[in-house]
Design a protein around this motif. Sequence first.
Motif, short mmCIF file in Angstrom:
data_model
loop_
_atom_site.label_atom_id
_atom_site.label_comp_id
_atom_site.label_asym_id
_atom_site.label_seq_id
_atom_site.Cartn_x
_atom_site.Cartn_y
_atom_site.Cartn_z
N GLU A 91 7.41 20.76 -2.43
CA GLU A 91 6.89 19.40 -2.54
C GLU A 91 6.51 18.84 -1.17
OE1 GLU A 91 8.34 15.00 -4.16
OE2 GLU A 91 9.47 16.80 -4.67
N LYS A 92 7.36 19.05 -0.17
CA LYS A 92 7.10 18.49 1.16
C LYS A 92 5.93 19.16 1.85
CE LYS A 92 11.82 16.86 1.97
NZ LYS A 92 13.11 17.09 2.65
N ASN A 93 5.62 20.39 1.46
CA ASN A 93 4.54 21.13 2.11
C ASN A 93 3.31 21.30 1.22
OD1 ASN A 93 5.67 22.37 4.85
ND2 ASN A 93 7.32 22.35 3.35
N LEU A 94 3.28 20.58 0.12
CA LEU A 94 2.21 20.74 -0.85
C LEU A 94 0.84 20.42 -0.27
CD1 LEU A 94 2.11 21.68 -3.74
CD2 LEU A 94 2.40 19.32 -4.49
N VAL A 95 0.78 19.43 0.59
CA VAL A 95 -0.51 19.05 1.20
C VAL A 95 -1.07 20.20 2.01
CG1 VAL A 95 -1.57 17.54 2.92
CG2 VAL A 95 -0.02 16.59 1.25
N ASN A 96 -0.20 20.95 2.68
CA ASN A 96 -0.67 22.07 3.51
C ASN A 96 -0.94 23.32 2.68
OD1 ASN A 96 -0.24 20.47 5.85
ND2 ASN A 96 1.93 21.02 5.83
N GLU A 97 -0.29 23.44 1.52
CA GLU A 97 -0.39 24.66 0.73
C GLU A 97 -1.46 24.61 -0.34
OE1 GLU A 97 3.30 25.83 -0.98
OE2 GLU A 97 4.40 25.75 0.91
N ASN A 98 -1.76 23.42 -0.82
CA ASN A 98 -2.67 23.32 -1.97
C ASN A 98 -3.82 22.36 -1.64
OD1 ASN A 98 -3.79 22.38 -4.59
ND2 ASN A 98 -2.20 23.71 -5.43
N GLN A 117 3.91 11.02 -8.92
CA GLN A 117 3.36 11.39 -10.23
C GLN A 117 2.46 12.61 -10.11
OE1 GLN A 117 5.61 9.50 -12.22
NE2 GLN A 117 3.86 9.89 -13.54
N LEU A 118 1.62 12.62 -9.08
CA LEU A 118 0.68 13.72 -8.90
C LEU A 118 1.43 15.01 -8.58
CD1 LEU A 118 -2.29 14.63 -8.64
CD2 LEU A 118 -2.15 14.06 -6.20
N THR A 119 2.47 14.89 -7.76
CA THR A 119 3.23 16.07 -7.34
C THR A 119 3.81 16.83 -8.52
OG1 THR A 119 3.79 15.02 -5.23
CG2 THR A 119 5.17 16.85 -5.92
N LYS A 120 4.27 16.10 -9.55
CA LYS A 120 4.88 16.74 -10.71
C LYS A 120 3.95 17.78 -11.34
CE LYS A 120 7.77 12.79 -12.01
NZ LYS A 120 7.99 11.73 -13.04
N ASN A 121 2.65 17.50 -11.31
CA ASN A 121 1.69 18.42 -11.92
C ASN A 121 1.55 19.73 -11.15
OD1 ASN A 121 1.11 16.44 -13.84
ND2 ASN A 121 -0.48 15.53 -12.57
N TYR A 122 1.98 19.72 -9.88
CA TYR A 122 1.82 20.91 -9.03
C TYR A 122 3.13 21.64 -8.79
CZ TYR A 122 -2.89 19.28 -7.95
OH TYR A 122 -4.21 18.89 -8.03
N TYR A 138 0.84 -1.20 0.00
CA TYR A 138 0.00 0.00 0.00
C TYR A 138 0.87 1.25 0.00
CZ TYR A 138 -2.44 3.89 2.21
OH TYR A 138 -2.92 5.13 2.50
N LYS A 139 1.88 1.28 0.87
CA LYS A 139 2.76 2.45 0.96
C LYS A 139 3.48 2.71 -0.35
CE LYS A 139 3.71 2.49 5.93
NZ LYS A 139 4.77 2.38 6.97
N ARG A 140 3.97 1.64 -0.98
CA ARG A 140 4.71 1.78 -2.23
C ARG A 140 3.80 2.33 -3.34
NH1 ARG A 140 6.81 -2.72 -2.10
NH2 ARG A 140 5.26 -3.91 -3.26
N GLU A 141 2.60 1.77 -3.44
CA GLU A 141 1.65 2.21 -4.47
C GLU A 141 1.27 3.67 -4.24
OE1 GLU A 141 -0.65 1.62 -7.85
OE2 GLU A 141 0.44 -0.02 -6.86
N PHE A 142 1.05 4.03 -2.97
CA PHE A 142 0.66 5.39 -2.65
C PHE A 142 1.78 6.39 -2.96
CE2 PHE A 142 0.46 8.90 0.47
CZ PHE A 142 -0.71 9.49 0.03
N GLU A 143 3.01 6.04 -2.59
CA GLU A 143 4.14 6.94 -2.83
C GLU A 143 4.39 7.13 -4.33
OE1 GLU A 143 5.87 8.94 -0.87
OE2 GLU A 143 4.50 8.32 0.73
N ASN A 144 4.23 6.06 -5.10
CA ASN A 144 4.40 6.17 -6.56
C ASN A 144 3.38 7.14 -7.15
OD1 ASN A 144 6.53 4.40 -6.63
ND2 ASN A 144 5.28 2.62 -7.13
N TYR A 145 2.14 7.00 -6.68
CA TYR A 145 1.09 7.90 -7.18
C TYR A 145 1.38 9.33 -6.74
CZ TYR A 145 -3.36 10.24 -7.80
OH TYR A 145 -4.33 11.13 -8.16
N LYS A 146 1.79 9.50 -5.50
CA LYS A 146 2.06 10.84 -4.96
C LYS A 146 3.15 11.54 -5.77
CE LYS A 146 3.33 13.28 -0.72
NZ LYS A 146 3.78 13.13 0.70
#
Length: 646
Positions: free
Chosen positions: A450-457, A96-101, A86-94
């Motif tokens: 990137e590390k603060n994206l969850v809090n900023e966006n 990919q998603l992060t690149k767009n932001y 689960y962690k590996r799949e989630f981090e891979n998606y994260k």
Amino acid sequence: MRIKLLSFIILLLCFNLSSAQKDETLLTIEGEDVSTDEFLKLYNKNLDLVKDESQKQLDTYLELFVSYKLKLKEAERLGLNKDANYKREFENYKKQLTKNYLSDNKVTDALVKEAYDRMSYDIKASHILILEDPEEEDTLVAYNKLLDYRKTLSNKGYQGAKAKYHNGNSVLVEDLGYFSAFKMVYDFESVAYKTKPGEVSMPFKTDFGYHVVKVDEKRPSRGTATAAHIMVSLKQNDSTINPEERINQIYKKLEQGEAFDALAKQFSDDKSSARNGGKLRAFKSGQLSSTVFENAAFELDNEEISKPIKTKFGWHIIKLINKQPIQSFEELKPSLESQVKRDARSKLINSAMVNKLSKRYEIKKNPEAKVYFEPILKGAYFSGKFNLPKDYKSDTPVVTVNDSVYTNNDFLHHLKAKQRKYMRQQTTVKKVLETEFELFYEQSVLDFREKNLVNENKDFADVLQEYRDGLLLFALMEKEIWNKASKDSIGLKKYYDANKVKYQWEDRIDVTIATTNNAVDAEKIMPIIRRNDSLSLLKSEIKNNGFDKKVILTTGIFEKSSLKLPSELEFKIGTSKIYNHNDGFHVFKIHDVIEAREKTLKEARGSVVNDYQNQIEEEWLASLRKKFKVEVNNKVLKRLKTKINN
């Protein structure tokens, strides 16, 4: 399984379960508040997607919502959010998603459009390059030289400049031929496209050194050509072969009607293409090493064959297979975006984002880091080493972004990662530090983002939460429902025995169907169908009578309600009359009629497993409602109903 996961996640993303701001508390699950705002966002977003009208009722939808939240509670209780997969799949998606932001979309879009506009034209140019001298600190020396060289290139052209300045070592004068976007380094490409035909640019710098470029021509793109050729090399092992005579002999065979691909396989000296009948990979202007060949190919019409032409490689006969104009912007946009992000243009995208973030963050740079690292790199860096002092200050700040500090140690790791690149270059430690310090600064700012994206966006946080919940639910359903239903053979058999009346075959026929588009042909093939019980014999006779391109045969066992069968078809062994059905004319050769009966477990397994899963899920959800305490605030629910109904 991967497809199942993706489908599950896509369905889940429709729910948009974001962590909304606190509103009135609609319900609590094991003491955790769920607001009306969170519920309403989900309800309103899915209102138009729900086909079952009963689920649009607030009470019904609330039950679905509670079930969803209970499943998430159970997944966390089971520790599925700590599972390595689960962690590996989630981090891979994260990632990919992060690149767009992390990129400036306006800059990216502008660069993509610029690249397409440039691809629409070919540039023909020559240039003078003074290779960078790593020991030369004064860039004005090269600049002033190029001002003189520029006059010669402008007045006497490429040949005059080459005769005067080219030494193959420190100064290169080169005819670049035709090129388009992405064929040169970005800085060079930009200057070339901004220089008018017939003019010479002012001196400019790239990673290779200092240039001036003369643009001879700018023409609309010729698109892409796919061609085949037959080549007779100028260098022959057999001294009796005259290349020009040989190519003319081959050309006569073509004029007499012999196949081009056959002659290419027999006589072409280009062995890499000969095996494919002479076919070459598609090419654009400037991609081939012979402009003579390229021009000859683009001048042909589709399927046209050239007369023999001569290049520096040999004699050729060219057949143009097809020419394709440049595709539309919308068609090329996805691939252009990918190219832009891999190209040197990506530096512009990063710089634009860092510039934007620098106005939002509190950032401090320590330029003394360059001075500190100079003796550490000197005499060692280009040989793959470092001269770390005994009192190395690993924790000294280099870049500070808000409360995050990027230290000497971080910069050291950055320099180590870049070391291999510089081992192949002639440059100085000072120039390396100037370049890499700025790059490290940009990367530090982007790393903080990137590390603060969850809090900023909030959009990013919402989508990430949706995916996280989706992965958890998929893992939970697989563990508790899907695997149990498919692997519990005893339970499955028991469920089937109790519900077998639901799984019934209708009356069926084993049939061969002959389909054509007109009644006349259907009449002609009826006797052929009637006298052939064997499918292979039937196909053979249809072909022998010239009907193989007019008739399509379909065989199989079909139920009464099958869309392939007309509703009035009589289920009777033998050859039917002609039926006009589904805009075609059909003759049915019925081999057997199979009466309605119950399906065996093997025959009904797919439906049985699905129904058994639903039963297991219902029982499991009932147990979750007993396990976790759910309290609905009925006063808030009543106000919510009033609000929605109004």
